[in-house]
Design a protein around this motif. Structure first.
Motif, PDB file in Angstrom:
ATOM      1  N   SER A 380     -51.438  -9.803  -6.265  1.00  0.00           N
ATOM      2  CA  SER A 380     -52.443  -9.942  -5.333  1.00  0.00           C
ATOM      3  C   SER A 380     -53.039  -8.784  -5.048  1.00  0.00           C
ATOM      4  O   SER A 380     -54.260  -8.393  -4.681  1.00  0.00           O
ATOM      5  CB  SER A 380     -52.170 -11.091  -4.580  1.00  0.00           C
ATOM      6  OG  SER A 380     -52.531 -10.860  -3.096  1.00  0.00           O
ATOM      7  N   THR A 384     -56.379  -6.536  -5.243  1.00  0.00           N
ATOM      8  CA  THR A 384     -57.195  -6.222  -4.258  1.00  0.00           C
ATOM      9  C   THR A 384     -57.640  -4.703  -4.337  1.00  0.00           C
ATOM     10  O   THR A 384     -58.834  -4.092  -3.888  1.00  0.00           O
ATOM     11  CB  THR A 384     -56.650  -6.647  -3.069  1.00  0.00           C
ATOM     12  OG1 THR A 384     -56.124  -7.757  -3.261  1.00  0.00           O
ATOM     13  CG2 THR A 384     -57.578  -6.621  -1.759  1.00  0.00           C
ATOM     14  N   ASN A 387     -60.261  -3.735  -6.322  1.00  0.00           N
ATOM     15  CA  ASN A 387     -61.644  -4.381  -6.042  1.00  0.00           C
ATOM     16  C   ASN A 387     -61.827  -5.468  -6.711  1.00  0.00           C
ATOM     17  O   ASN A 387     -63.101  -5.678  -7.164  1.00  0.00           O
ATOM     18  CB  ASN A 387     -62.868  -3.525  -6.237  1.00  0.00           C
ATOM     19  CG  ASN A 387     -62.762  -2.409  -4.718  1.00  0.00           C
ATOM     20  OD1 ASN A 387     -62.150  -2.883  -3.824  1.00  0.00           O
ATOM     21  ND2 ASN A 387     -63.068  -0.989  -5.037  1.00  0.00           N
ATOM     22  N   SER A 390     -61.548 -12.367  -5.649  1.00  0.00           N
ATOM     23  CA  SER A 390     -60.434 -13.341  -5.789  1.00  0.00           C
ATOM     24  C   SER A 390     -60.498 -14.476  -6.748  1.00  0.00           C
ATOM     25  O   SER A 390     -59.478 -15.034  -7.127  1.00  0.00           O
ATOM     26  CB  SER A 390     -60.386 -14.121  -4.318  1.00  0.00           C
ATOM     27  OG  SER A 390     -61.667 -14.857  -4.214  1.00  0.00           O
ATOM     28  N   ARG A 393     -58.142 -13.037  -9.283  1.00  0.00           N
ATOM     29  CA  ARG A 393     -56.852 -13.001  -8.758  1.00  0.00           C
ATOM     30  C   ARG A 393     -56.380 -14.214  -8.898  1.00  0.00           C
ATOM     31  O   ARG A 393     -54.807 -14.419  -9.655  1.00  0.00           O
ATOM     32  CB  ARG A 393     -57.110 -12.751  -7.125  1.00  0.00           C
ATOM     33  CG  ARG A 393     -55.952 -11.832  -7.047  1.00  0.00           C
ATOM     34  CD  ARG A 393     -56.101 -11.557  -5.318  1.00  0.00           C
ATOM     35  NE  ARG A 393     -56.010 -12.460  -4.547  1.00  0.00           N
ATOM     36  CZ  ARG A 393     -56.777 -12.791  -3.416  1.00  0.00           C
ATOM     37  NH1 ARG A 393     -57.348 -11.691  -2.906  1.00  0.00           N
ATOM     38  NH2 ARG A 393     -56.511 -13.874  -2.726  1.00  0.00           N
TER      39      ARG A 393
END
Ligand code: ATP
Ligand code: MG
Lengths: 421, 270
Positions: A380, A384, A387, A390, A393
């Motif tokens: 995660s 992040t 960039n 989510s 992710r």
């Protein structure tokens, strides 16, 4: 205490008590130890090896894509993030060991954080008392699941799914219309969740402990075993293990101290992991949990109080979930409606499974919560940094979980075919 | 143990375990009906019967696994009401179950000491391992390592582990449900020796077996169950026909028919 049933027992064989069967190859030197390890892995007794391999791959890939990933301060952040969900995951390990599941740990952690907000900030209750209240609520709710399971035979999958919704409702109800309660900056609570670092000398001292423990306890066990005429491992292997562990830990701590240092919150998590590992491996309760997870009827016939085992495991799971919620409220300096929602629930469960605790019960360890959560938070965190949204992710974490479960099932099949189920 | 072996006559007068009118229903199935059974200290009672006769069910009632539907159990002259297996263990009733009831994911030592671990807050693995080896050696066990999960053992090895476990707690009575079904020649002999040793010490033994040779070798009395009911008490010297007749419930049965066929065949040959 000696049993009188054993009279005129045949004379014990010469040599060591546990080395009488000549068909067994025993690992005597380092090469044998390593070979025995690979044999074990091949037969499906994977332990934590897949997750360590996975972690190395994941870290290499992210470092390659964005060198920021391995900077000390990013890793310190990673440790902060690991601590909150990791504590929840530790609770999940307790119920997975029983062969059960708790799907409501996310909501439970939300309730924990809401309780801190309401009791401490809004009602002005002293902080320790508010913490105690939140933990007790967790224990009570876990006990309810256990009673539903043992008295009514309700599968934990269903009862905790119901609990997921009910607890979410409770959380929203407690937070009221504002939907969020801010915890005061500068309070010990928020400092603990965001700022407090171990002094460098202290963290280095702590890092000596695992190696020392391996060496001292290993030597003690060795002495006891040889005194009892049992085979004892080699000293050199022990020393090697202790030295390697110490070097690894000291290097990691040194690296983290280049950045902000080691968070106290992670220290708490690590302490809980070590404590739970002791409980699972060295206490009667831990043994009962594994026994019930392996064969509940056999455990009952051996005189184990199965209801009590369920009760304590589920209570501990929800209590740790509540603690995780408290820690995350400290980390975010707020108790909000979002606490414990989203991916918290599944991350906590996935971490335990990824770390090597079997979904089928009776097999796992406290370390799996630590290793698994580092994998999940690394993914995660890395995504992040790249960039990524989510959405991606979630998809990637989902795939990793699927892989972990596949590995678990394959390992199980392999254990069955190698007679180690 | 201070109790001297009791002589047979003394023993017979004071049963350590006695059942009166024990019945057990599983829904519509009446597995046991009005079972009467006495076991004296220093006595080996063999329980025989066809498949499904209710032998294992009776053992499970006596070990607290199933509660009887009706009837009373007296243990050492006191009426007892066993709610759970741990009650039976506390009384001193040890059981080797037909399905062995072992946890396959745990190693041999953990299984032998399951529920009876030494030093609950800091398990004393070394002393438990030593004791396990003692118990296993007593049974002439061939077990490569007591630190491997039970799943890696052969059927007979598992059976030996289950028997070793029953000896752990200084029981007053031991119940063995087909203890030698999977054992080799030497191990079977050791189990029979063990039964005799245990009996000589004044313990009561209930042994279930389909092997009449084993039964004859050690039993003091043979109790036959048929379709969940008592179907006679025999001395171990009674003839095979008598026993088989009681077990199958007919003098004309598969076993006698086979025997007469063989005899006829021999006659033709001879
Ligand atoms: N838990 C249960 N639920 C329902 N019926 C059962 C249960 N246990 C046993 N029975 C029934 O009770 C009867 C007696 O079974 P039991 O296992 O006592 O036989 P057994 O004499 O031990 O036979 P075997 O020699 O095959 O081991 C059988 O008809 C069986 O189907
Ligand atoms: Mg049976």
């Amino acid at each position: 205490m000696h049993n009188e049933t054993n009279m005129n027992s045949p004379a014990p064989q010469s040599g060591l008590l546990d080395r009488s069967d000549t068909r067994v190859k025993h690992a005597n030197n380092l090469g044998d130890v390593i070979r025995a390890f690979f044999d074990r892995v091949k037969s499906g007794d994977l332990g934590s090896s897949p997750v360590i391999v996975g972690l190395i791959v994941i870290w290499s890939v992210f470092t390659f894509l964005n060198p920021l990933f391995v900077t000390p301060n990013n890793l310190v952040n990673l440790l902060f993030d690991c601590s909150t969900v990791g504590v929840i995951s530790l609770g999940v390990v307790c119920v997975l060991m029983l062969g059960e599941i708790d799907l409501s740990v996310g909501s439970m952690s939300g309730v924990g954080s809401a309780l801190i907000g309401v009791l401490w900030v809004n009602q002005g209750m002293p902080l320790p008392l508010a913490n105690l209240a939140a933990l007790s609520v967790g224990a009570v709710i876990g006990s309810v699941y256990a009673l539903l399971r043992t008295q009514l035979g309700m599968p934990s999958f269903v009862s905790t799914l119901a609990g997921l919704l009910a607890l979410l409702g409770l959380q929203l109800y407690m937070l009221g219309s504002t939907g969020s309660i801010n915890l005061p900056y500068g309070s010990s609570m928020v400092d603990f969740g965001q700022l407090l670092m171990m002094p460098a000398w202290f963290s280095h001292a702590i890092a000596l402990l695992p190696g020392a423990a391996i060496l001292l306890m290993g030597l003690r066990t060795r002495a006891h075993r040889s005194a009892a005429n049992l085979s004892a491992g080699s000293v050199s292997g022990l020393v090697l293990k202790a030295v390697a562990t110490t070097i690894a830990f000291e290097a990691a701590i040194f690296y983290l101290n280049i950045g902000r240092g080691v968070p106290w919150m992670f220290g708490l998590f690590a302490l809980l992991v070590v404590g739970m590992n002791y409980v699972f491996t060295r206490t009667k309760w831990g043994r009962s949990v594994k026994a019930v997870g392996g064969n509940a009827e056999a455990a009952r016939r051996a005189g184990i109080n199965v209801t009590y085992t369920y009760l304590t495991s589920f209570a501990l799971c929800s209590l740790l979930a509540s603690l995780g919620g408290i820690l995350s409220s400290a980390r975010l300096a707020s108790a909000s409606q979002q606490a414990g929602t989203g991916d918290v629930n599944l991350n906590a469960i996935a971490a335990a499974v990824i770390g090597g605790t079997s979904l089928f019960g009776g097999r796992g360890s406290a370390w799996s919560a630590l290793l698994g959560i580092i994998v999940i938070q690394s993914i995660s965190n890395g995504l992040t940094l790249l960039n990524m949204s989510s959405s991606l992710r979630y998809m990637i974490t989902g795939c990793v979980l699927a892989i972990a479960v596949i590995v678990d099932s394959l390992a199980r099949q392999s254990r069955v075919s190698h007679g180690r189920a | 143990m201070t109790t001297a072996p009791l002589s047979q006559s003394e023993a017979k007068s004071q049963p350590i375990l006695s059942l009166r009118g024990i019945s057990k229903n599983f829904g519509a199935v009446q597995a046991l009906t009005d079972i009467e059974l006495d076991v004296s200290p220093g006595e080996v009672v063999a329980l025989v019967g066809d498949n499904g006769a209710g032998k294992s069910t009776l053992i499970k009632v006596l070990s607290g696994v199933h509660a009887p539907t009706s009837g009373t159990i007296h243990f050492e002259n006191k009426q007892v009401d066993m709610q759970s297996p741990s009650d039976a263990l506390d009384l001193g009733i040890a059981t080797v179950f037909q399905d062995l009831a072992l946890c396959e994911n745990l190693d041999v030592v953990s299984n032998i000491f399951l529920g009876q671990e030494r030093n609950p807050w800091h398990l004393d693995e070394v002393s438990m391992e030593v004791r396990s080896w003692e118990l296993l050696n007593e049974l002439a066990a061939r077990i490569p390592s007591v630190r491997e999960p039970i799943a890696s053992l052969s059927g007979g090895q598992r059976q030996t582990v289950a028997i070793a476990r029953s000896l752990l707690l200084n029981p007053k009575i031991i119940m063995l449900d087909e203890p030698t079904a999977a054992l080799g020649v030497a191990q079977t002999a050791e189990v029979l020796n063990l039964v005799e040793r245990v009996r000589d010490k004044g313990l009561g033994v209930i042994m279930i077996s389909h092997n009449m040779e084993d039964v004859r070798a050690v039993a003091d009395r043979v109790i036959v169950l048929r379709l969940g009911r008592n179907n006679g008490v025999f001395s171990p010297d009674s003839s095979n026909e008598e026993l088989v007749g009681a077990i199958t419930g007919a003098t004309d049965n598969a076993v006698t028919r086979r025997a007469s066929k063989r005899a006829a065949a021999m006659q033709i040959q001879g």
